[in-house]
Design a protein around this motif. Structure first.
Motif, PDB file in Angstrom:
ATOM      1  N   GLY A  25      28.027 -40.234 -59.773  1.00 14.71           N
ATOM      2  CA  GLY A  25      28.992 -40.528 -60.821  1.00 14.71           C
ATOM      3  C   GLY A  25      30.385 -40.031 -60.515  1.00 14.71           C
ATOM      4  N   VAL A  26      30.530 -39.340 -59.393  1.00 11.42           N
ATOM      5  CA  VAL A  26      31.824 -38.794 -58.966  1.00 11.42           C
ATOM      6  C   VAL A  26      32.313 -39.596 -57.771  1.00 11.42           C
ATOM      7  N   THR A  27      33.555 -40.074 -57.842  1.00 13.88           N
ATOM      8  CA  THR A  27      34.121 -40.820 -56.727  1.00 13.88           C
ATOM      9  C   THR A  27      35.399 -40.141 -56.241  1.00 13.88           C
ATOM     10  N   GLN A  75      36.136 -47.065 -54.389  1.00 11.14           N
ATOM     11  CA  GLN A  75      36.215 -47.179 -52.931  1.00 11.14           C
ATOM     12  C   GLN A  75      36.549 -45.831 -52.298  1.00 11.14           C
ATOM     13  N   ALA A  76      36.135 -45.663 -51.053  1.00 13.34           N
ATOM     14  CA  ALA A  76      36.388 -44.414 -50.339  1.00 13.34           C
ATOM     15  C   ALA A  76      37.831 -44.320 -49.856  1.00 13.34           C
ATOM     16  N   HIS A  77      38.368 -45.435 -49.328  1.00 10.21           N
ATOM     17  CA  HIS A  77      39.703 -45.421 -48.734  1.00 10.21           C
ATOM     18  C   HIS A  77      40.445 -46.695 -49.082  1.00 10.21           C
ATOM     19  N   ILE A  78      41.762 -46.584 -49.064  1.00  7.86           N
ATOM     20  CA  ILE A  78      42.600 -47.770 -49.115  1.00  7.86           C
ATOM     21  C   ILE A  78      43.865 -47.508 -48.309  1.00  7.86           C
ATOM     22  N   ALA A  92      39.143 -35.145 -47.196  1.00  6.63           N
ATOM     23  CA  ALA A  92      38.631 -36.039 -48.231  1.00  6.63           C
ATOM     24  C   ALA A  92      37.339 -36.717 -47.775  1.00  6.63           C
ATOM     25  N   ASP A  93      37.290 -37.143 -46.517  1.00  8.12           N
ATOM     26  CA  ASP A  93      36.062 -37.750 -45.997  1.00  8.12           C
ATOM     27  C   ASP A  93      34.905 -36.755 -46.031  1.00  8.12           C
ATOM     28  N   ALA A  94      35.194 -35.510 -45.712  1.00  5.52           N
ATOM     29  CA  ALA A  94      34.142 -34.495 -45.660  1.00  5.52           C
ATOM     30  C   ALA A  94      33.587 -34.173 -47.047  1.00  5.52           C
ATOM     31  N   ILE A  95      34.470 -33.941 -48.014  1.00  5.68           N
ATOM     32  CA  ILE A  95      33.956 -33.566 -49.338  1.00  5.68           C
ATOM     33  C   ILE A  95      33.305 -34.763 -50.031  1.00  5.68           C
ATOM     34  N   VAL A 114      29.463 -34.363 -51.710  1.00  2.00           N
ATOM     35  CA  VAL A 114      29.097 -34.576 -53.118  1.00  2.00           C
ATOM     36  C   VAL A 114      28.441 -35.945 -53.329  1.00  2.00           C
ATOM     37  N   LYS A 115      27.957 -36.566 -52.267  1.00  3.32           N
ATOM     38  CA  LYS A 115      27.451 -37.938 -52.385  1.00  3.32           C
ATOM     39  C   LYS A 115      26.236 -38.045 -53.304  1.00  3.32           C
TER      40      LYS A 115
END
Length: 260
Positions: free
Chosen positions: A172-174, A221-224, A160-163, A167-168
């Motif tokens: 508009g995609v999170t 957010q990226a992570h929780i 998940a961190d890599a993709i 796509v950064k």
């Protein structure tokens, strides 16, 4: 959320069930999926929120099951994907049947990626969409007597961190990774871990975990990491030797360690 469409996998019970409720409450039309007939009863619960809900029983450890899920969308734009389907497996690796550990890998990794790729491809093409992937703090810990499961979650957390980085440019995609700790679901019974310390101990509420994940998802957010104890454990895993973490996990997950 008029005409917004969400898919929630692993939605018959636990965290996925709670995530589907939150999506329905937010006004998303839903396609909910699980590998058991209970998904039909769950869908009835979700319809109480007044949104359109379709249910599908499918085995997402297989490409055929994922293909059925994608076909069930009827080509509709997927605005939100909660990739929550997962499977655990307890006991020592040398005692596990290959069919059992392969199903864990095929559910948690292969099926998840096979679903994510076409959904993410479409989101990137239109620069719009949200994805929540259920990882785990287990991915930070060498999982003695739960080795395959923890290994799959280490893969998912890293993937998940890599993709997300790949796509950064599509801002508009999170992609949000939800990383719970032990949660009060059917997971431990299905993984044959009720005789372990972690299986018998008090666990986190799936409603609270889902709400944490949902809020992070909506905020982009990226992570929780859900739960303050789990946040501490995740932080400790980054600075504690692997052998020490493996021994700690053994005390939680070795069969016969449940008290009482």
């Amino acid at each position: 959320m008029a005409n917004q469409f969400a898919i929630v996998t692993g939605a018959s019970t636990g965290i996925g069930f709670e995530l589907a409720h939150l999506a329905a409450q937010a006004g998303y039309d839903l396609l909910v999926v699980a590998d058991e007939p209970l998904i039909e009863a769950a869908a009835q619960d979700f319809r109480r929120h007044g949104t359109s809900v379709e249910a599908l029983e499918a085995d997402l450890s297989t490409t055929e099951g994922v293909d059925r899920l994608l076909a069930e969308t009827g080509g509709r734009q997927i605005d939100l994907l909660c990739a929550n389907a997962g499977r655990g497996l307890g006991h020592g690796f040398v005692d596990q049947a290959p069919a059992d550990w392969r199903r864990v890998i095929d559910t948690n990794i292969t099926g998840t990626l096979y679903l994510l790729q076409p959904v993410l491809r479409q989101m990137v093409a239109r620069n719009d969409g949200k994805i929540l992937i259920t990882g785990s703090i287990a991915g930070f810990i060498p999982g003695s007597f739960q080795a395959v499961y923890n290994g799959t979650k280490a893969f998912i957390d890293s993937f998940a961190d890599a993709i997300r980085n790949e796509v950064k440019e599509s801002d508009g995609v999170t992609i949000t990774t939800l990383m719970p700790g032990p949660t009060e679901t059917e997971f431990f019974e299905r993984a044959d871990m009720l005789d372990t310390s972690v299986g018998a101990d008090e666990k986190d509420d799936p409603g609270k975990v889902a709400r944490d994940g949902w809020d992070a998802l909506m905020a982009g957010q990226a992570h929780i990491v859900s739960g303050w104890k789990n946040k501490l454990q995740a932080a400790a895993a980054h600075v504690t030797p692997a052998a020490v973490m493996a021994e700690r996990h053994r005390k939680m997950a070795e069969p016969g360690t449940a008290e009482g």
